[in-house]
Design a protein around this motif. Sequence first.
Motif, PDB file in Angstrom:
ATOM      1  N   THR A 179       0.824  -1.217   0.000  1.00  0.00           N
ATOM      2  CA  THR A 179       0.000   0.000   0.000  1.00  0.00           C
ATOM      3  C   THR A 179       0.863   1.274   0.000  1.00  0.00           C
ATOM      4  O   THR A 179       0.473   2.298  -0.549  1.00  0.00           O
ATOM      5  N   ARG A 180       2.026   1.189   0.579  1.00  0.00           N
ATOM      6  CA  ARG A 180       2.927   2.361   0.549  1.00  0.00           C
ATOM      7  C   ARG A 180       3.298   2.682  -0.899  1.00  0.00           C
ATOM      8  O   ARG A 180       3.278   3.832  -1.336  1.00  0.00           O
ATOM      9  N   GLU A 235       0.380   4.259  -2.627  1.00  0.00           N
ATOM     10  CA  GLU A 235       0.183   5.666  -2.265  1.00  0.00           C
ATOM     11  C   GLU A 235       1.184   6.558  -3.015  1.00  0.00           C
ATOM     12  O   GLU A 235       0.841   7.639  -3.491  1.00  0.00           O
ATOM     13  N   ASP A 253      -8.208  -1.873  -1.204  1.00  0.00           N
ATOM     14  CA  ASP A 253      -7.246  -1.255  -0.272  1.00  0.00           C
ATOM     15  C   ASP A 253      -6.146  -0.522  -1.031  1.00  0.00           C
ATOM     16  O   ASP A 253      -5.676   0.544  -0.618  1.00  0.00           O
ATOM     17  N   ALA A 273      -5.319   3.553  -1.144  1.00  0.00           N
ATOM     18  CA  ALA A 273      -3.983   4.133  -0.943  1.00  0.00           C
ATOM     19  C   ALA A 273      -3.594   5.005  -2.139  1.00  0.00           C
ATOM     20  O   ALA A 273      -3.073   6.119  -1.989  1.00  0.00           O
ATOM     21  N   LYS A 299      -5.615   8.165  -2.211  1.00  0.00           N
ATOM     22  CA  LYS A 299      -5.180   9.042  -1.116  1.00  0.00           C
ATOM     23  C   LYS A 299      -3.927   9.819  -1.557  1.00  0.00           C
ATOM     24  O   LYS A 299      -3.834  11.036  -1.392  1.00  0.00           O
TER      25      LYS A 299
END
Length: 365
Positions: free
Chosen positions: A127-128, A131, A277, A281, A284
Motif C-alpha cells: 500500500t505504501r 500511495e 485497499d 492508498a 489518497k
Amino acid sequence: MASPLPPIAIAQQFVRSGSIREVQPFGSGNINDTFLVLLDDAPEPYFILQRINTQVFTNPLGVMRNMRIFSEHVRDRLTRQPPSRRWDVPRLLLTQDDGDHCQDCEDVWRAISFVDNSITHDTIQDTRHAEEIGYGLGMFHNLISDLPTENLIDTLEGFHITPRYLEQYDAVLSESKAERTAELVQCLAFVEARRNLAQVLEQAKAEGKLPMRLMHGDPKINNVMIDRTTGQAVSLIDLDTVKPGLIHYDIGDCLRSGCNPLGEETEDLDAVSFEPDLAAAMLKGYLSVARAFLTENDYYYLYDAIRLITFELGLRFFTDHLAGNVYFKAKHPRHNLNRARVQFKLVESIEAQEATLKQLIESLR
Ligand code: GN1
Ligand code: MG
C-alpha cells in the motif's frame, strides 16, 4: 538500402564523454524498443536509448517537440516553486551535433537520462507503493496544470477515445476468421454486454462536464520511478503520450495497473482481482496533490473512469489478438488474448465492487 545501424553505433552518437561498455534491452514496453546504455568513465554511468515505434507514433518529431516543451515547462515550474520533496524530470540527451534524435538512422532514436537511484516495478509492492504511485500522478498533473493544452500537439490521434477502439474492434471482427473457441466466444460476449459504456467519458467531455487538460496518457505503475532509498515516487517516465486529453484516462489507467496485484501479464486468470485497499492508498496519494484542482464532476466520473480504461485496454488487446498482433509486441500467438482476459477479469472485479468503490471515492474527497 543500407542495413540499419546496431544500437551500440546509435548510442555512440549520444556519448559526450566516457566509453560504452554495453547496450542491453531494457524494461517491458509494448510499443517502443528500449535499451540501457552502460558507460565507463562518464559522469553518469548509464542512459536510456529508445527507438520510437513509427508505426504507432507517425509523427515522431512531434513527439520530441512535445517532450521538449513539457520538460522546459516543468523544469521552470520546479525552479520557480521548488517542491518540498524530490521530483525529477528525465532529460533528453543531445547528439554530438546537438540534435535531440539520431541523424542518419532509418528510425527515430533518442536518448534520455536515467532518473538517478530509482527503480520501477511491473507489479504493485504494497500500500505504501500504491500511495506513492498516486502521489506521483498527482504531482505530474499538478506540474502541467498551467501549461496551456494547445501548446502540445496530439501525438496519437484517437488514443483513449474508447468509442474509436470499439469501431476498430468491429472492423477487425468483421474480417476475422479466428476459430470461435470457447474463450473467444466468452470475450466476444463480454464486449457485447458492455458496448454501451464505451461512450461514458467522451459523452461527459462533449457535454462540457469534463474539460480537456494535459495528461500523461500511460501512467501505469512501471512508468512511475521510485527512489531506491526513500521509497518515494520521484518521476514519471514514458512521455510520448503527454498531450491534450482527459485526466480521467490517467487516473483510470493508474488504478487498473496498480490495483491488480498480479499485474497485466499474469496467466493465473482466476486469481485476478481489483483490490480496494490499494485503490484507497493510490487515491489518497493522488488526492493529496490533486484535491486542489478537481471539480465536482471530476469526482463523479472517477468510478466510471476506472472501469472504462480497464475495459478499453482489454478491448485493445483483444482487437490486436484478432488482428494478428500488429500493435502490441507479443511473445506468443495467445499473448494478447491472455492480456485481454486479464483486463476483462479485472473489469468484472471492479463491477462487483461498484458500491464499495463509489463509497471509497466519496469518503476520500
Ligand atoms: C502500451 O509500450 P507501453 O508498455 O509503454 C500502450 C498503453 C497500454 C500499455 C499496456 C502508445 O504502453 O496504452 O496501456 O501498453 N501504449 C500505447 O501495458 O499504445
Ligand atoms: Mg508507454
